[in-house]
Design a protein around this motif. Structure first.
Motif, PDB file in Angstrom:
ATOM      1  N   PRO A   1     -12.223 -50.215  35.106  1.00 16.42           N
ATOM      2  CA  PRO A   1     -13.231 -49.398  35.948  1.00 16.42           C
ATOM      3  C   PRO A   1     -13.871 -50.350  37.051  1.00 16.42           C
ATOM      4  O   PRO A   1     -13.726 -51.679  36.994  1.00 16.42           O
ATOM      5  N   ILE A   2     -14.526 -49.559  37.892  1.00 15.26           N
ATOM      6  CA  ILE A   2     -15.724 -50.444  38.738  1.00 15.26           C
ATOM      7  C   ILE A   2     -17.033 -50.242  37.985  1.00 15.26           C
ATOM      8  O   ILE A   2     -17.232 -48.885  37.449  1.00 15.26           O
ATOM      9  N   VAL A   3     -17.814 -51.065  37.995  1.00 12.91           N
ATOM     10  CA  VAL A   3     -19.197 -50.932  37.309  1.00 12.91           C
ATOM     11  C   VAL A   3     -20.016 -51.066  38.721  1.00 12.91           C
ATOM     12  O   VAL A   3     -19.972 -51.865  39.503  1.00 12.91           O
ATOM     13  N   ASN A   4     -20.722 -49.627  38.960  1.00 15.99           N
ATOM     14  CA  ASN A   4     -21.731 -50.011  39.965  1.00 15.99           C
ATOM     15  C   ASN A   4     -23.041 -49.531  39.501  1.00 15.99           C
ATOM     16  O   ASN A   4     -23.537 -48.612  39.107  1.00 15.99           O
ATOM     17  N   SER A   5     -24.005 -50.722  39.520  1.00 13.81           N
ATOM     18  CA  SER A   5     -23.625 -52.132  40.209  1.00 13.81           C
ATOM     19  C   SER A   5     -24.530 -53.155  39.699  1.00 13.81           C
ATOM     20  O   SER A   5     -25.522 -52.643  38.892  1.00 13.81           O
ATOM     21  N   VAL A   6     -24.400 -54.260  40.170  1.00  9.33           N
ATOM     22  CA  VAL A   6     -25.356 -55.262  39.895  1.00  9.33           C
ATOM     23  C   VAL A   6     -26.275 -55.431  41.278  1.00  9.33           C
ATOM     24  O   VAL A   6     -25.595 -55.628  42.345  1.00  9.33           O
ATOM     25  N   THR A   7     -27.438 -56.145  41.055  1.00  7.76           N
ATOM     26  CA  THR A   7     -28.148 -56.545  42.291  1.00  7.76           C
ATOM     27  C   THR A   7     -28.312 -58.138  42.206  1.00  7.76           C
ATOM     28  O   THR A   7     -27.816 -58.792  41.236  1.00  7.76           O
ATOM     29  N   GLY A   8     -28.986 -58.539  43.263  1.00  5.06           N
ATOM     30  CA  GLY A   8     -29.321 -59.860  43.236  1.00  5.06           C
ATOM     31  C   GLY A   8     -30.463 -60.397  42.292  1.00  5.06           C
ATOM     32  O   GLY A   8     -31.000 -61.609  42.005  1.00  5.06           O
ATOM     33  N   GLU A   9     -31.075 -59.378  41.464  1.00  3.35           N
ATOM     34  CA  GLU A   9     -32.227 -59.486  40.661  1.00  3.35           C
ATOM     35  C   GLU A   9     -31.783 -60.034  39.439  1.00  3.35           C
ATOM     36  O   GLU A   9     -30.764 -59.902  38.648  1.00  3.35           O
ATOM     37  N   GLU A  10     -32.615 -61.236  39.034  1.00  6.68           N
ATOM     38  CA  GLU A  10     -32.259 -61.818  37.662  1.00  6.68           C
ATOM     39  C   GLU A  10     -32.065 -60.873  36.496  1.00  6.68           C
ATOM     40  O   GLU A  10     -31.101 -61.336  35.641  1.00  6.68           O
ATOM     41  N   GLY A  11     -32.987 -59.660  36.296  1.00 10.75           N
ATOM     42  CA  GLY A  11     -32.540 -59.017  35.284  1.00 10.75           C
ATOM     43  C   GLY A  11     -31.225 -58.215  35.121  1.00 10.75           C
ATOM     44  O   GLY A  11     -30.722 -58.310  34.247  1.00 10.75           O
TER      45      GLY A  11
ATOM     46  N   LEU B   1     -28.600 -59.298  37.047  1.00  7.55           N
ATOM     47  CA  LEU B   1     -27.486 -60.462  36.989  1.00  7.55           C
ATOM     48  C   LEU B   1     -27.179 -60.603  35.450  1.00  7.55           C
ATOM     49  O   LEU B   1     -25.877 -60.862  35.032  1.00  7.55           O
ATOM     50  N   ASN B   2     -28.384 -60.809  34.834  1.00  5.29           N
ATOM     51  CA  ASN B   2     -27.992 -61.337  33.162  1.00  5.29           C
ATOM     52  C   ASN B   2     -27.833 -60.232  32.272  1.00  5.29           C
ATOM     53  O   ASN B   2     -27.175 -60.746  31.284  1.00  5.29           O
ATOM     54  N   THR B   3     -27.997 -58.993  32.697  1.00  6.29           N
ATOM     55  CA  THR B   3     -27.678 -57.979  31.648  1.00  6.29           C
ATOM     56  C   THR B   3     -26.310 -57.357  32.253  1.00  6.29           C
ATOM     57  O   THR B   3     -25.485 -57.024  31.270  1.00  6.29           O
ATOM     58  N   ILE B   4     -26.011 -56.993  33.425  1.00  5.64           N
ATOM     59  CA  ILE B   4     -24.908 -56.448  33.812  1.00  5.64           C
ATOM     60  C   ILE B   4     -23.312 -57.395  33.769  1.00  5.64           C
ATOM     61  O   ILE B   4     -22.418 -57.026  33.373  1.00  5.64           O
ATOM     62  N   LEU B   5     -23.478 -58.632  34.384  1.00  5.48           N
ATOM     63  CA  LEU B   5     -22.365 -59.509  34.389  1.00  5.48           C
ATOM     64  C   LEU B   5     -21.681 -59.646  33.227  1.00  5.48           C
ATOM     65  O   LEU B   5     -20.553 -59.745  33.106  1.00  5.48           O
ATOM     66  N   PRO B   6     -22.589 -60.021  32.252  1.00  3.03           N
ATOM     67  CA  PRO B   6     -21.658 -60.291  30.656  1.00  3.03           C
ATOM     68  C   PRO B   6     -21.006 -59.197  30.586  1.00  3.03           C
ATOM     69  O   PRO B   6     -19.911 -59.292  29.825  1.00  3.03           O
ATOM     70  N   LEU B   7     -21.361 -57.993  30.602  1.00  2.26           N
ATOM     71  CA  LEU B   7     -20.666 -56.685  30.304  1.00  2.26           C
ATOM     72  C   LEU B   7     -19.388 -56.437  31.357  1.00  2.26           C
ATOM     73  O   LEU B   7     -18.231 -56.121  30.854  1.00  2.26           O
ATOM     74  N   VAL B   8     -19.629 -56.778  32.459  1.00  2.00           N
ATOM     75  CA  VAL B   8     -18.254 -56.892  33.556  1.00  2.00           C
ATOM     76  C   VAL B   8     -17.311 -57.857  32.895  1.00  2.00           C
ATOM     77  O   VAL B   8     -16.299 -57.284  32.890  1.00  2.00           O
ATOM     78  N   LYS B   9     -17.802 -59.029  32.544  1.00  2.00           N
ATOM     79  CA  LYS B   9     -16.838 -59.909  32.037  1.00  2.00           C
ATOM     80  C   LYS B   9     -15.897 -59.483  30.869  1.00  2.00           C
ATOM     81  O   LYS B   9     -14.915 -59.481  30.705  1.00  2.00           O
ATOM     82  N   GLU B  10     -17.068 -58.942  29.850  1.00  2.09           N
ATOM     83  CA  GLU B  10     -16.312 -58.573  28.566  1.00  2.09           C
ATOM     84  C   GLU B  10     -15.293 -57.569  28.456  1.00  2.09           C
ATOM     85  O   GLU B  10     -14.499 -57.458  27.904  1.00  2.09           O
ATOM     86  N   TYR B  11     -15.556 -56.697  29.373  1.00  2.00           N
ATOM     87  CA  TYR B  11     -14.794 -55.605  29.497  1.00  2.00           C
ATOM     88  C   TYR B  11     -13.749 -55.461  30.708  1.00  2.00           C
ATOM     89  O   TYR B  11     -13.009 -54.729  31.116  1.00  2.00           O
ATOM     90  N   GLY B  12     -13.729 -56.622  31.324  1.00  2.00           N
ATOM     91  CA  GLY B  12     -12.734 -56.999  32.563  1.00  2.00           C
ATOM     92  C   GLY B  12     -12.835 -55.904  33.418  1.00  2.00           C
ATOM     93  O   GLY B  12     -11.789 -55.718  34.102  1.00  2.00           O
ATOM     94  N   ALA B  13     -14.032 -55.726  33.845  1.00  2.00           N
ATOM     95  CA  ALA B  13     -14.042 -54.677  35.063  1.00  2.00           C
ATOM     96  C   ALA B  13     -14.317 -55.258  36.515  1.00  2.00           C
ATOM     97  O   ALA B  13     -14.428 -56.346  36.600  1.00  2.00           O
ATOM     98  N   VAL B  14     -14.407 -54.419  37.375  1.00  3.20           N
ATOM     99  CA  VAL B  14     -14.592 -54.640  38.739  1.00  3.20           C
ATOM    100  C   VAL B  14     -16.103 -54.491  38.840  1.00  3.20           C
ATOM    101  O   VAL B  14     -16.637 -53.416  38.330  1.00  3.20           O
ATOM    102  N   VAL B  15     -16.750 -55.335  39.616  1.00  2.00           N
ATOM    103  CA  VAL B  15     -18.252 -55.093  39.815  1.00  2.00           C
ATOM    104  C   VAL B  15     -18.627 -55.128  41.421  1.00  2.00           C
ATOM    105  O   VAL B  15     -18.179 -55.681  42.003  1.00  2.00           O
ATOM    106  N   ILE B  16     -19.405 -54.035  41.628  1.00  7.62           N
ATOM    107  CA  ILE B  16     -20.190 -53.926  43.093  1.00  7.62           C
ATOM    108  C   ILE B  16     -21.429 -54.697  43.203  1.00  7.62           C
ATOM    109  O   ILE B  16     -22.427 -54.325  42.095  1.00  7.62           O
ATOM    110  N   GLY B  17     -21.490 -55.584  43.873  1.00  8.90           N
ATOM    111  CA  GLY B  17     -22.699 -56.371  43.885  1.00  8.90           C
ATOM    112  C   GLY B  17     -23.705 -55.792  45.129  1.00  8.90           C
ATOM    113  O   GLY B  17     -22.990 -55.907  46.213  1.00  8.90           O
ATOM    114  N   LEU B  18     -25.010 -55.168  44.909  1.00 12.37           N
ATOM    115  CA  LEU B  18     -25.531 -54.657  45.977  1.00 12.37           C
ATOM    116  C   LEU B  18     -26.609 -55.819  46.716  1.00 12.37           C
ATOM    117  O   LEU B  18     -27.270 -56.569  45.961  1.00 12.37           O
TER     118      LEU B  18
END
Lengths: 283, 283
Positions: free
Chosen positions: B113-123, B125-142
């Motif tokens: 799936p696509i994960v919508n979304s991650v932003t440039g905020e530290e909070g 980046l650090n919570t969403i990106l690990p999940l995107v990696k773990e589940y092999g998803a695509v991510v939208i970066g705002l």
């Protein structure tokens, strides 16, 4: 670069960061039976109606064309130009390749008109450009020569360069030249629109002159043509077209929206004013 | 660069020279009373209808959002994702910033799936990106961070760079990142659309990744919004947006026309097929 055209009462400025200027294309008998018959019989009422309708619909300049089988252009064109001048205040674009009909029309035109058009062909360059110079007109240069319209965008740009050089050699200033990169039908060749957009971008970069485009050809033979025409116009304006030749009633709103997107409509004033005046437009 | 997302039965390819991919935006309770009430009461019929309607209207991917006051996202989002998966074959974009609700949805999603979304905020980046990696998803970066959406296009591009770097540091491949340069309202700032278009062009040149855009904001508060949205979409697609987030019923035809103009629709087949199937669409 800024191009100025004028009637006896109006100046119209065409330039890169200004709102897009609409050249109304409807005074043209091609495919219009009623207008064609009226022109042949010398009945000027329809011409007047079409002119008024285009201005009401937002045309900033009107193209005037009388070419049809059985029409005596030399006698009729100056007469129609005069009627349109008396009917509306906007400047005109005199659309003819017959030098005699062009000269007779230039003689009676009051202001600085557009001459539509010269091509890259020797015969055209040598007969049209001297008249443009003599009467101090603006001229539209079409990216076509003896070989027709090149498919290759580079070659259209070459023709534009050639027209510029020849016009400048005749003493016509660069700002008085408008280039038309020409649009072929996308239904016949799916890279046709892209070729035109590429040519427009290159002419903008390499020559920096104002550009027109008769854009409705692009959708010939396809359904819901306005959807294609609107998308094409948005992209063509972004690429460098500053004064498209259009049916103002059909595309005015799409052009105003494009100007708004491109930051050429401060506070969206023009777009909103157009919307509130919708009742007065003929679309 | 090519991004692949999938359901259990479909793969969708997003890329520069491919036809534009439409992410349907309508499964979202914001501003929709009936959908909002249905979600709260657990009534899934409307969700199913909206999903089917968007796919019939030409959506290639569906965005799924359940965020509304009083909604338990952690319980509801996976349930809605499941219902939509059972209703339509297209891949989904899971639209949530609550990491727990995201993870519960990723657990049950079948495909990529696509994960919508991650932003440039530290909070984020650090919570969403690990999940995107773990589940092999695509991510939208705002292109937004702690300071909000920067007016300056350069600064939005900086945020896009930051998201890319952080995602790659987490081991997420570049092709699994989609950037959204974000559109502000042109009625409030007449350079807003231009700033977005500039950011899109720069992201295309500097990062070369696929890009989405929620484009309908641009016309907020203005009349005849579709005219503005269509012009903006044409320009945004030309600038580099490959998978806009849209109401498919409202903009599909304008997008197909833009693809046709940009040489991405061989023999105009897709445009013409869409026209002949018009009766089956929900617009």
């Amino acid at each position: 670069m800024e191009t100025t055209v004028s009637s006896v009462t109006q100046e119209v400025f065409i330039g890169d960061h200004r709102p897009t200027v609409l050249i109304g294309e409807r005074i043209n008998p091609t495919g219009k039976k009623r207008l064609s018959a009226a022109l042949k019989s010398g009945d000027m009422e329809i011409v007047r109606d079409v002119a008024l309708g285009q201005v009401a619909a937002g045309a900033d300049i009107l193209d005037v064309n009388v070419v049809a089988p059985g029409v005596d252009e030399v006698a009729l064109l100056p007469r129609v130009v005069k009627v349109v001048m008396e009917s509306v205040q906007v400047p005109l674009s005199i659309d003819i390749n017959n030098p005699k009909a062009l000269e007779e029309s230039l003689k009676i035109y009051q202001g600085k008109p557009i001459v539509n058009s010269v091509t890259g062909e020797e015969g055209s360059l040598n007969t049209i450009l001297p008249l443009v110079k003599e009467y101090g007109a603006v001229v539209i240069g079409l990216a076509i020569d003896e070989g027709g319209i090149p498919k290759d965008p580079e070659k259209r740009v070459d023709i534009a360069h050639k027209i510029m050089e020849r016009a400048e050699a005749f003493g016509i200033p660069r700002e008085d030249i408008i280039i038309d990169c020409l649009a072929l039908t996308v239904g016949a060749d799916d890279k046709a629109a892209l070729a035109t957009l590429e040519a427009i971008s290159k002419v903008k970069t390499e020559l920096g002159v104002n550009q027109t485009l008769g854009s409705s050809n692009i959708s010939f033979g396809l359904p819901d043509r306005h959807v294609i025409n609107h998308a094409f116009l948005a992209l063509a304006i972004e690429a460098g077209v500053t004064c498209p030749t259009v049916d103002a009633a059909k595309v005015r709103q799409a052009i105003l929206a494009t100007d708004l997107i491109l930051g050429r409509d401060r506070f969206a004033q023009r777009y909103i004013r157009d919307y509130s005046q919708r009742g007065k437009h003929s679309n």
